[in-house]
Write a protein that holds these residues in place. Structure first.
Motif, PDB file in Angstrom:
ATOM      1  N   UNK A 162     114.511  67.194  -0.846  1.00 30.37           N
ATOM      2  CA  UNK A 162     115.427  67.166   0.291  1.00 30.37           C
ATOM      3  C   UNK A 162     115.936  65.751   0.554  1.00 30.37           C
ATOM      4  N   UNK A 163     115.052  64.746   0.497  1.00 35.32           N
ATOM      5  CA  UNK A 163     115.486  63.374   0.736  1.00 35.32           C
ATOM      6  C   UNK A 163     116.417  62.877  -0.368  1.00 35.32           C
ATOM      7  N   UNK A 164     116.183  63.330  -1.613  1.00 39.27           N
ATOM      8  CA  UNK A 164     117.089  62.953  -2.702  1.00 39.27           C
ATOM      9  C   UNK A 164     118.499  63.438  -2.407  1.00 39.27           C
ATOM     10  N   UNK A 165     118.600  64.635  -1.848  1.00 43.60           N
ATOM     11  CA  UNK A 165     119.932  65.132  -1.508  1.00 43.60           C
ATOM     12  C   UNK A 165     120.482  64.449  -0.259  1.00 43.60           C
ATOM     13  N   UNK A 166     119.635  64.187   0.707  1.00 43.77           N
ATOM     14  CA  UNK A 166     120.104  63.540   1.942  1.00 43.77           C
ATOM     15  C   UNK A 166     120.649  62.139   1.663  1.00 43.77           C
ATOM     16  N   UNK A 167     119.936  61.374   0.842  1.00 43.21           N
ATOM     17  CA  UNK A 167     120.335  59.996   0.580  1.00 43.21           C
ATOM     18  C   UNK A 167     121.376  59.887  -0.524  1.00 43.21           C
ATOM     19  N   UNK A 168     121.503  60.928  -1.351  1.00 45.12           N
ATOM     20  CA  UNK A 168     122.449  60.850  -2.456  1.00 45.12           C
ATOM     21  C   UNK A 168     122.059  59.736  -3.412  1.00 45.12           C
ATOM     22  N   UNK A 169     123.041  58.974  -3.840  1.00 45.21           N
ATOM     23  CA  UNK A 169     122.764  57.809  -4.680  1.00 45.21           C
ATOM     24  C   UNK A 169     123.813  56.742  -4.419  1.00 45.21           C
ATOM     25  N   UNK A 170     123.522  55.490  -4.745  1.00 44.21           N
ATOM     26  CA  UNK A 170     124.472  54.409  -4.451  1.00 44.21           C
ATOM     27  C   UNK A 170     125.784  54.602  -5.197  1.00 44.21           C
ATOM     28  N   UNK A 171     126.836  54.089  -4.610  1.00 43.12           N
ATOM     29  CA  UNK A 171     128.156  54.169  -5.239  1.00 43.12           C
ATOM     30  C   UNK A 171     128.153  53.469  -6.589  1.00 43.12           C
ATOM     31  N   UNK A 172     128.651  54.144  -7.603  1.00 40.49           N
ATOM     32  CA  UNK A 172     128.703  53.583  -8.941  1.00 40.49           C
ATOM     33  C   UNK A 172     127.428  53.726  -9.725  1.00 40.49           C
ATOM     34  N   UNK A 173     126.417  54.364  -9.148  1.00 42.01           N
ATOM     35  CA  UNK A 173     125.127  54.558  -9.822  1.00 42.01           C
ATOM     36  C   UNK A 173     124.994  56.033 -10.186  1.00 42.01           C
ATOM     37  N   UNK A 174     124.717  56.312 -11.450  1.00 40.53           N
ATOM     38  CA  UNK A 174     124.592  57.681 -11.913  1.00 40.53           C
ATOM     39  C   UNK A 174     123.182  58.213 -11.787  1.00 40.53           C
ATOM     40  N   UNK A 175     122.986  59.505 -12.066  1.00 45.99           N
ATOM     41  CA  UNK A 175     121.650  60.108 -11.978  1.00 45.99           C
ATOM     42  C   UNK A 175     120.651  59.505 -12.957  1.00 45.99           C
ATOM     43  N   UNK A 176     121.133  58.915 -14.069  1.00 44.30           N
ATOM     44  CA  UNK A 176     120.213  58.292 -15.020  1.00 44.30           C
ATOM     45  C   UNK A 176     119.459  57.142 -14.361  1.00 44.30           C
ATOM     46  N   UNK A 177     120.189  56.269 -13.660  1.00 49.99           N
ATOM     47  CA  UNK A 177     119.543  55.131 -12.999  1.00 49.99           C
ATOM     48  C   UNK A 177     118.640  55.592 -11.868  1.00 49.99           C
ATOM     49  N   UNK A 178     119.095  56.564 -11.091  1.00 49.42           N
ATOM     50  CA  UNK A 178     118.282  57.062  -9.987  1.00 49.42           C
ATOM     51  C   UNK A 178     116.972  57.657 -10.495  1.00 49.42           C
TER      52      UNK A 178
END
Length: 312
Positions: A162-178
């Motif tokens: 749930x927190x992964x979806x709430x926070x999303x990911x930083x702009x310009x950062x793909x799921x690989x880095x996350x």
């Protein structure tokens, strides 16, 4: 976008399917009684590999966000899961874990404002019941610590989802880095626990080395990348309803590769759990784009526009 949703769900489903092979690989290829070392070997090499490929480090608030997500999804989840599996009989840990959709529904209502429907709750209960028919065997007395560990593992993974979806990911950062950030953070959390509780690493033969290589690359690096990629594009409930595929895959692998039998009751349970998994995907809409958070400073007007749009 709608036409790509089945493919996205199928790719995300490969993650729990891969995790369903963990038990067979662990019992057939790896040293016995080293759950923390196994968790470390799954997480840290995979995280470092993806970090080398992504070549992106967290910035600003994402240092602590990545640490929190890594602890919930990896660092706490792996040790708790292994502890419950060692202390509980007959697949009880898998039954507790199959209640994940219900935990996610509650947390999504609290943190994302997504009110659970009667259909979601009913489908989650059916999934848990189906998994219980598949994995439960005649069991002795249940261990309180094992039950608490299984419950905590399920809550930890649900909160991380749930927190992964709430926070999303930083702009310009793909799921690989996350994914790399979380696996590395989780692995670094497990490392001291493994060495304190289990001592020096065991000697590894070629069979064990191959098993750890599979766990690190396919079972963890690739699988978790697909999982977090799916979280960024599907609803939290959709993603967690794919979780029952893991114990179902474990049962199929046990039958096909380890000579275990499947009774009619187990087959009925597999049908119920799989049907609930499919039902959990029907009627829900994918997110049109992954949520992002910009590192750049925003003007007051830009911040106000983001708040009006309901973004964090």
């Amino acid at each position: 976008m709608a036409s790509s949703r089945p493919a996205l769900i199928a790719l995300t489903a490969l993650a729990p399917v891969s995790w369903g092979t963990t038990y067979a690989v662990t019992t057939e290829f790896l040293p016995a009684d080293r759950p923390l070392f196994t968790g470390l070997m799954r997480a840290l090499p995979a995280g470092l590999l993806l970090l080398a490929l992504a070549r992106v480090l967290p910035r600003g608030a994402w240092w602590w966000k990545a640490a929190v997500l890594g602890a919930l999804n990896i660092g706490a989840f792996f040790p708790l899961l292994f502890l419950s599996a060692y202390r509980l009989p007959g697949g009880m840990a898998a039954v507790v874990g199959s209640a994940g959709p219900l935990f996610v529904a509650g947390l999504a209502a609290l943190l994302l404002g997504q009110r659970p429907t009667v259909r979601t709750l009913l489908t989650g209960a059916v999934a848990a019941f189906g998994v219980s028919l598949v994995v439960l065997r005649a069991a002795g007395a249940l261990d309180a610590l094992g039950l608490l560990a299984a419950l905590a593992a399920t809550v930890s993974m649900s909160a991380g989802t749930v927190l992964t979806q709430r926070w999303g990911r930083p702009e310009g950062v793909g799921p690989l880095a996350l994914t790399a950030w979380q696996l590395t953070a989780g692995g670094l959390l497990i490392a001291p626990l493994a060495f304190l509780a289990e001592g020096a690493p065991p000697a590894l033969d070629a069979r064990a080395a191959g098993g750890y290589l599979y766990l690190a690359v396919a079972n963890t690096a690739l699988a978790y990348w697909l999982w977090f990629r799916g979280i960024g594009r599907l609803t939290a409930t959709q993603v967690t309803f794919l979780g029952p595929l893991s114990p179902l895959t474990a049962a199929v692998v046990g039958w096909a590769a380890l000579g275990q039998t499947l009774t009619p009751v187990q087959l009925a349970g597999m049908g119920l759990a799989f049907g609930a998994t499919v039902a959990g995907q029907i009627g829900a809409r994918s997110r049109t784009a992954p949520r992002t958070f910009s590192f750049a400073a925003k003007s007051g007007r830009e911040r106000g526009a983001r708040q009006t749009a309901g973004r964090p």
